[in-house]
Write a protein that holds these residues in place. Structure first.
Motif, PDB file in Angstrom:
ATOM      1  N   GLU A  69       0.789  -1.090   0.088  1.00  5.97           N
ATOM      2  CA  GLU A  69       0.074   0.022   0.020  1.00  5.97           C
ATOM      3  C   GLU A  69       0.844   1.256  -0.088  1.00  5.97           C
ATOM      4  N   VAL A  70       0.673   2.227  -0.906  1.00  3.90           N
ATOM      5  CA  VAL A  70       1.530   3.357  -1.039  1.00  3.90           C
ATOM      6  C   VAL A  70       0.462   4.444  -1.060  1.00  3.90           C
ATOM      7  N   GLU A  71       1.106   5.786  -0.767  1.00  2.83           N
ATOM      8  CA  GLU A  71      -0.112   6.894  -0.609  1.00  2.83           C
ATOM      9  C   GLU A  71       0.336   7.779  -2.023  1.00  2.83           C
ATOM     10  N   ARG A  72       1.511   7.547  -2.445  1.00  2.00           N
ATOM     11  CA  ARG A  72       1.614   8.427  -3.732  1.00  2.00           C
ATOM     12  C   ARG A  72       1.962   7.708  -4.866  1.00  2.00           C
ATOM     13  N   LEU A  73       1.445   8.008  -6.199  1.00  3.50           N
ATOM     14  CA  LEU A  73       1.200   7.630  -7.282  1.00  3.50           C
ATOM     15  C   LEU A  73       2.591   7.409  -7.748  1.00  3.50           C
ATOM     16  N   GLU A  74       3.294   8.572  -7.563  1.00  4.10           N
ATOM     17  CA  GLU A  74       4.799   8.605  -8.134  1.00  4.10           C
ATOM     18  C   GLU A  74       5.506   7.516  -7.763  1.00  4.10           C
ATOM     19  N   ASP A  75       5.319   6.914  -6.241  1.00  2.00           N
ATOM     20  CA  ASP A  75       6.272   6.032  -5.827  1.00  2.00           C
ATOM     21  C   ASP A  75       5.924   4.728  -6.593  1.00  2.00           C
ATOM     22  N   ALA A  76       4.623   4.692  -6.831  1.00  2.36           N
ATOM     23  CA  ALA A  76       4.130   3.180  -7.506  1.00  2.36           C
ATOM     24  C   ALA A  76       4.619   2.951  -8.945  1.00  2.36           C
ATOM     25  N   LEU A  77       4.603   4.192  -9.663  1.00  2.00           N
ATOM     26  CA  LEU A  77       4.528   4.059 -11.142  1.00  2.00           C
ATOM     27  C   LEU A  77       5.581   3.042 -11.683  1.00  2.00           C
ATOM     28  N   PRO A  78       7.028   3.274 -11.308  1.00  2.00           N
ATOM     29  CA  PRO A  78       7.847   2.779 -11.962  1.00  2.00           C
ATOM     30  C   PRO A  78       7.791   1.071 -12.149  1.00  2.00           C
TER      31      PRO A  78
END
Lengths: 305, 305, 305
Positions: free
Chosen positions: A207-216
């Motif tokens: 679970e993450v809070e920021r889209l940027e952290d997940a995208l790669p």
């Protein structure tokens, strides 16, 4: 007689056949142009949903059939106190198959009990919206070539989003699926889905809070809307809303083959500048929604072409 | 891809071809009965308009095609905040051509920007209503045999009447056109149309207050409604309302070949006793409205029969 | 040109031919599948009625035709003050036949005056609902083999029930008809129907207050709804409501060939446990409603197959 009430009504094998049919329709639509000649679809929409209704109607017209029905409860006999079960028995005299949307959970299950014709659940309250899920699966399979062994980002309102819940249920039937759940604290995936579905089946997720952290790390990103009303306070909303807006800058962080899906309508959670990105697949998804509904109508009516 | 947003989108030459096609459809409808088989028209009516909607639907059915859509904004996704542009991209997955009516001026222009299918503007606010104008032109040309060298009376609400404004723009492209503008002071043709269109192009016109004074010199009379609410005071309304009601007595003042047009619906501005007069052409006009829309659909879809 | 405004517009002989045609359609529907190809039905519903509207639409689709129209006055030009007569003249440009429902008594009569196409009265206020009566007659004749020499129970709201009044008018044209009128005092058949129709034609009838007393002697039972609002006081309603609810226990008192009809929708006046009784014919009645409307459309359009 067969109905579609839940996306899990079809086994993985049956779904494969359904999607094969949808892809054949995509490839050779003219072969199916008269498959439902003389057949009638009833669209019974007790609550309005243009997109879902028109998608079913387009599917039936593409098969050479007819459509009748109503687009809101106002213009239906529901106001006269008739039960959904009676309405379906009546509609069975008027049509060969029906797609029903109803604000009450479980309405479709009740409806098909005495129905003389196949019932497609086109949404029953916050419960199920199986044809959306089938459209999602077909889109993923068509674009990626497979439904297994993928890291799928689910972004936005994971708490109330019926579409996302259905998609999770459907995807965990395939091997090698991993989820990245991207949402604010307030809109996290409900505990019962995490424990009963993900944990029980040993599906890896984070679970993450920021889209940027997940995208790669994503093979696929499924976006949904974050409604302001869902937040506890204005401050949190202002602080976080941009985390969940996909724009051209964020798309640069994503792999080259990371397709973006969205059930639509979108408001501002995907910037229009993303539309021209070849990975933007949400309008294709609408098109696949027609193909899968064509395949579904043929399958439920047991029509072979 | 081609759209119809304004009546001036087609050159005079293109209009001639369109009207030739409409007349051929009128003469040999059976030739066109299957021209749009397998094609679907979407009617997207964000504000209700039975007449315009049904006219487009009739046109598509006469061509052997299908129709889907919505008849008011309530039953559309507009309420979910979706942009018109997105709606059109979605509808492009469901249909081959669309007719859209929207309360906002310019909506059709926005809609066609990302549309994957031809868009017919079926009315955008007080702005344009091009298919009505095309129907008017076809009616005049069919009845009179030509569109040039005519004295045309425009009667009623010339200030707010979108239909009349469009018709003026369309007719001044033909040589030898003269107008008689028949209206109360309060509802005169706006100055910007008089100066920018009539004066600039040296179109002769006169303004009169009484229908009776104009009738003897007209080749064609285009009636519109005078709404009570438009008047500044009750007294003026009572004094003048009869000036703008066409009845059998007034028709005696008109030439034998002076056809009467009206975009309909009428309320009381044309007495029903005029209906049986062979010069009453307003119901024929509704029929020509179907033929011109059939021609338009075929032309925008580039279907040749 | 012929219209259907009242159920008595057709002579007994013409009705026989119409019902013969309906039964032939029932037996060999494929023979009629393209009978109305290229024809369009307009459904003009100034007040909503899903059942009646969809039944006409299903009929037209089964004949291979098209359908356009509106399902409530909101989306029609009625709000612009257009007369029904003008609307029909306009619709005559768009369709080949129309079915109209209007809240005002006599609206259909006015409508057909200047109509260029056949008009089917699909209900005008509390006045007439002739296609329901035709469906009732076809159902009775199909199930019993004849329409004469029968004892018919009419149960429920006999005072306000338009359906029941129409059915009485239609049945007294056949020899040997007897009625048992089953209703509370407050909802008895109006005096003018008893005197002008039953007494004048010497039709035997009796009036009873309890369904149970009537059942043993009936060849046919026609149920209608008893609305709570119709009663003068709560006490009477509570005391009597069960008298007019048909359940499995009451069905045991009835002859083996006593079919049960109901115009639908039902609320609770027929218990769902009766649905499986082979004498329950109300859903068959809905099906016969489609066949008779198919026969009617063909007859009014003078199409022979």
């Amino acid at each position: 007689m067969r109905h579609l009430i839940s996306p899990l009504d079809f086994s993985v094998g049956e779904l494969d056949k359904l999607m094969d049919l949808a892809n054949d329709i995509e490839a050779t639509p003219e072969k199916y142009a008269h498959a439902c000649a003389g057949k009638t679809l009833a669209t019974l929409f007790y609550e309005p949903s243009t997109r879902t209704r028109l998608s079913h109607e387009a599917a039936m017209y593409n098969l050479g059939g007819n459509v009748l029905g109503f687009s809101s409860a106002n213009s239906s006999s529901a106001t006269k106190g008739e039960s959904v079960s009676d309405t379906l028995r009546m509609i069975s005299c008027y049509a060969d198959i029906c797609a029903m949307r109803h604000p009450k959970e479980g309405a479709a299950t009740v409806a098909c009990k005495h129905s003389g014709i196949p019932v497609i659940n086109a949404g029953d309250g916050g419960h199920q919206h199986p044809t959306q899920t089938l459209a999602d699966l077909l889109t993923i399979r068509s674009l990626k070539g497979h439904l297994d062994n993928m890291t799928i980002g689910l972004c936005g309102d994971l708490k109330f989003g019926r579409t996302v819940h259905s998609l999770i249920h459907a995807l965990v039937r395939y091997p090698g699926i991993r989820f990245v759940l991207i949402s604010p604290e307030e809109l996290k995936l409900p505990g019962y889905i995490r424990s009963d579905v993900l944990d029980k089946k040993n599906i890896p997720y984070e679970e993450v809070e920021r889209l940027e952290d997940a995208l790669p790390k994503l093979d696929l990103l499924y976006m949904t809307r974050v409604q302001k009303e869902r937040f506890f306070n204005e401050e949190d909303y202002v602080r976080m809303k941009d985390f969940y807006i996909l724009d051209a800058a964020k798309m640069k962080l994503a792999p080259e083959d990371m397709y973006v899906l969205h059930p639509l309508p979108r408001v501002n959670e995907i910037s229009v500048e993303v539309d021209d990105d070849p990975r933007a697949a949400y309008f294709k998804q609408a098109q696949y929604g027609v193909y899968i509904r064509m395949a579904l109508i043929l399958t439920l009516l047991e029509i072979e072409v």
